[in-house]
Design a protein around this motif. Structure first.
Motif, PDB file in Angstrom:
ATOM      1  N   ALA A 154       0.827  -1.203   0.000  1.00  0.00           N
ATOM      2  CA  ALA A 154       0.000   0.000   0.000  1.00  0.00           C
ATOM      3  C   ALA A 154       0.866   1.260   0.000  1.00  0.00           C
ATOM      4  O   ALA A 154       0.586   2.232  -0.706  1.00  0.00           O
ATOM      5  CB  ALA A 154      -0.919  -0.002   1.222  1.00  0.00           C
TER       6      ALA A 154
ATOM      7  N   PHE B 259      -8.051   9.728  -1.464  1.00  0.00           N
ATOM      8  CA  PHE B 259      -8.463   9.118  -0.198  1.00  0.00           C
ATOM      9  C   PHE B 259      -9.952   8.778  -0.225  1.00  0.00           C
ATOM     10  O   PHE B 259     -10.366   7.723   0.274  1.00  0.00           O
ATOM     11  CB  PHE B 259      -8.160  10.062   0.968  1.00  0.00           C
TER      12      PHE B 259
ATOM     13  N   MET C 117     -10.272   5.608  -2.184  1.00  0.00           N
ATOM     14  CA  MET C 117      -9.796   4.433  -1.461  1.00  0.00           C
ATOM     15  C   MET C 117     -10.724   4.062  -0.311  1.00  0.00           C
ATOM     16  O   MET C 117     -10.890   2.875  -0.007  1.00  0.00           O
ATOM     17  CB  MET C 117      -8.377   4.692  -0.948  1.00  0.00           C
ATOM     18  N   ARG C 118     -11.347   5.028   0.341  1.00  0.00           N
ATOM     19  CA  ARG C 118     -12.298   4.680   1.387  1.00  0.00           C
ATOM     20  C   ARG C 118     -13.563   4.053   0.790  1.00  0.00           C
ATOM     21  O   ARG C 118     -14.166   3.156   1.396  1.00  0.00           O
ATOM     22  CB  ARG C 118     -12.654   5.920   2.218  1.00  0.00           C
TER      23      ARG C 118
ATOM     24  N   GLY D 206     -12.611   0.664   0.206  1.00  0.00           N
ATOM     25  CA  GLY D 206     -12.556  -0.060   1.477  1.00  0.00           C
ATOM     26  C   GLY D 206     -13.914  -0.614   1.876  1.00  0.00           C
ATOM     27  O   GLY D 206     -14.012  -1.731   2.394  1.00  0.00           O
TER      28      GLY D 206
ATOM     29  N   GLU E  67      -4.505   1.987  -5.922  1.00  0.00           N
ATOM     30  CA  GLU E  67      -5.636   1.076  -5.750  1.00  0.00           C
ATOM     31  C   GLU E  67      -5.221  -0.392  -5.791  1.00  0.00           C
ATOM     32  O   GLU E  67      -6.062  -1.286  -5.617  1.00  0.00           O
ATOM     33  CB  GLU E  67      -6.688   1.346  -6.837  1.00  0.00           C
TER      34      GLU E  67
ATOM     35  N   GLY F 280      -6.476  -3.190  -3.521  1.00  0.00           N
ATOM     36  CA  GLY F 280      -7.748  -3.857  -3.759  1.00  0.00           C
ATOM     37  C   GLY F 280      -7.602  -5.179  -4.480  1.00  0.00           C
ATOM     38  O   GLY F 280      -8.395  -6.100  -4.271  1.00  0.00           O
TER      39      GLY F 280
ATOM     40  N   ILE G 231      -5.552   1.157   4.062  1.00  0.00           N
ATOM     41  CA  ILE G 231      -6.223   2.311   3.462  1.00  0.00           C
ATOM     42  C   ILE G 231      -6.185   3.518   4.393  1.00  0.00           C
ATOM     43  O   ILE G 231      -5.990   4.661   3.956  1.00  0.00           O
ATOM     44  CB  ILE G 231      -7.670   1.946   3.096  1.00  0.00           C
ATOM     45  N   ASN G 232      -6.337   3.293   5.678  1.00  0.00           N
ATOM     46  CA  ASN G 232      -6.357   4.407   6.630  1.00  0.00           C
ATOM     47  C   ASN G 232      -5.003   5.092   6.771  1.00  0.00           C
ATOM     48  O   ASN G 232      -4.921   6.214   7.288  1.00  0.00           O
ATOM     49  CB  ASN G 232      -6.831   3.920   8.004  1.00  0.00           C
TER      50      ASN G 232
ATOM     51  N   LEU H 270      -3.277   5.981   4.252  1.00  0.00           N
ATOM     52  CA  LEU H 270      -3.049   6.745   3.025  1.00  0.00           C
ATOM     53  C   LEU H 270      -2.823   8.237   3.272  1.00  0.00           C
ATOM     54  O   LEU H 270      -1.915   8.827   2.667  1.00  0.00           O
ATOM     55  CB  LEU H 270      -4.213   6.540   2.060  1.00  0.00           C
TER      56      LEU H 270
END
Length: 492
Positions: A32, A68, A71-72, A75, A228, A231, A248-249, A251
């Motif tokens: 990531a 972001f 990406m969330r 998520g 990404e 994923g 993800i968090n 990022l």
């Protein structure tokens, strides 16, 4: 072959695809992080700085907020249903089989053309140390070595990507620390002139106007391509319900440190007017400091970034192509897993096409790299848009009680997704206004025509598969989604 494939798939847990869940938290985190650092930062920033000056920092910050949000949104979908062919699978479920078909093949194309460019770029970087080695030979060597690593196991892929990313992360942090030391302690050849006042003293923060800053957003978005990738690892993560949200968090701080932090430092070390297109701003800045090995160090880091991108491309194309085959949208033989549960046939075909790029780039002028990267950018924008639209549709299904509630809710819900979609539309408009990059907008309609033709052929040759996807797959996912994935979340 069918019996071997059957043996590999039949014993897998419900909802999984036959892959080995061999990517641990350490590797997912570094993949990531590495996905946010590439040649777009190391090389592309030079062109962007020359076009906008210090205000490029603002472009990276604004684009980072949009990334972001994307990406969330991803998520939410990943914790709802963690599958390897995530982008195509979600498009297929929430938007229909044709959307899944287009998304899968477009993301596959994205990494194939990126692999073509990065493999050849890596060979160019080798010439820095060994100019006598033919460029095609270096490119072929890298292609074969990474191809073999991807065939052996997902654990080896993860380990290689871990160390590639470690090199990039260490280099960026080291550069930032050295730069801060020069600014605060005044050592090195640049110590007397380095100052944060360079951020506004040389023509202001917007020396070429706000319009020029806005135009750099398309360059900035290319730098974020690959973020990404986390994923695609969903189907092979040991504990996707925990590792993926955690990755993800992180990022925001990755963007703040590796992009904004690095740019603030180098633009403080050297006036922006001294940076030139096609020259790494890091090489230029650290050349001013007087570090004798700066060019060699940066060249090694950029080489690592190119190989990392190519390695990720082989991984992604193999999983996406096999997902298309499993859904009947690509030849069935591409579903084959080898004894180590990697999609050998799909990886082999993808790498063969990357090899064609090695041959083509031997005779095509350097301008071809700009065309390839612009096409890759549009493919990436399509994928990001599909993620946002699918998250919006998933939210609708959840509100109507047809799907379980997300366990990793995106801040802002669908409103942040709509805002990010608007931002992507703006980037497409900017690409159209840029003479150097609008070639991608000419290429993409041609790709769309090929996809439509291919889908019509698919419907004629395999109508049963298309009909099953249209009438059964989405309903099965809506009906079985909670049953398949709630236990996994509880167990995790």
């Amino acid at each position: 072959m069918a019996e071997q494939l059957h043996d590999h798939v039949v014993d897998t847990p419900p909802g999984e695809e036959g892959y080995e869940r061999g990517l641990g938290s350490r590797q997912i985190q570094m993949i990531a992080i590495g996905g946010a650092i590439g040649t777009g930062l190391f090389l592309g920033a030079g062109t962007a700085i020359s076009k906008s000056g210090p205000s490029l920092i603002l472009s990276y910050a604004v684009a980072g907020v949009a990334i972001f949000a994307i990406m969330r949104a991803l998520g939410e979908l990943l914790t709802y249903r963690p599958v390897s062919g995530s982008f195509a699978e979600y498009a297929r479920e929430f938007l229909g089989p044709f959307a899944g078909y287009v998304t899968g093949w477009t993301y596959w194309l994205f990494w194939v053309v990126t692999g073509m460019a990065e493999t050849t770029a890596a060979a160019v970087y080798v010439k820095f140390w060994a100019p006598g080695i033919p460029q095609w030979l270096s490119a072929l060597t890298f292609l074969v070595v990474l191809y073999g690593a991807n065939l052996i196991s997902v654990k080896l892929f993860g380990e290689i990507e871990f160390w590639f990313s470690m090199v990039k992360v260490t280099a960026i942090i080291g550069m930032i620390l050295i730069g801060v030391g020069v600014l605060t302690l005044g050592f090195s050849d640049a110590g007397d002139t380095a100052s944060v006042t360079h951020l506004w003293a040389d023509g202001g923060f917007f020396p070429k106007g706000i319009g020029a800053t806005v135009m750099t957003l398309q360059i900035v978005m290319f730098a974020y391509l690959g973020v990404e990738l986390v994923g695609v690892t969903a189907g092979e993560s040991e504990n996707p319900e925990k590792t993926l949200p955690r990755a993800i968090n992180t990022l925001p701080w990755r963007i703040a440190l590796f992009y904004i932090g690095a740019l603030v430092v180098i633009l403080s070390l050297v006036p922006w007017t001294e940076f030139q297109p096609g020259v790494s701003p890091f090489v230029a800045a650290f050349g001013k400091i007087g570090i004798p090995a700066a060019a060699g160090i940066i060249n090694f880091v950029v080489l690592t970034a190119a190989l990392s991108s190519c390695n990720s491309g082989m991984y992604s194309t193999g999983r996406m192509l096999r997902d298309l085959a499993l859904s009947g949208q690509a030849p069935r033989r591409l579903t084959k897993l080898n004894a180590r549960r990697t999609p050998a046939a799909a990886i082999t075909l993808s790498c063969a096409l990357m090899g064609v790029g090695v041959v083509l780039n031997r005779v095509v002028p350097a301008k071809a790299f700009e065309y390839i990267t612009s096409v890759a950018t549009v493919c990436g924008l399509w994928t990001w848009a599909m993620i946002l639209i699918c998250q919006i549709r998933y939210r609708k299904a959840w509100k109507e009680g047809r799907l379980p509630a997300p366990t990793f809710k995106a801040p802002g819900g669908i409103w942040s997704s709509w805002a990010a979609l608007g931002f992507l539309v703006l980037v497409v408009v900017l690409i159209g206004l840029d003479e150097d990059n609008r070639i991608s907008l000419y290429v993409f309609p041609g790709w769309a025509v090929l996809l439509v033709i291919g889908y019509q052929v698919l419907k004629r040759r395999n109508p049963a598969a298309v009909q099953a996807l249209t009438h059964g797959r989405a309903e099965d996912h809506h009906r079985d989604g909670a049953d398949d994935h709630t236990p996994a979340r509880n167990d995790g």
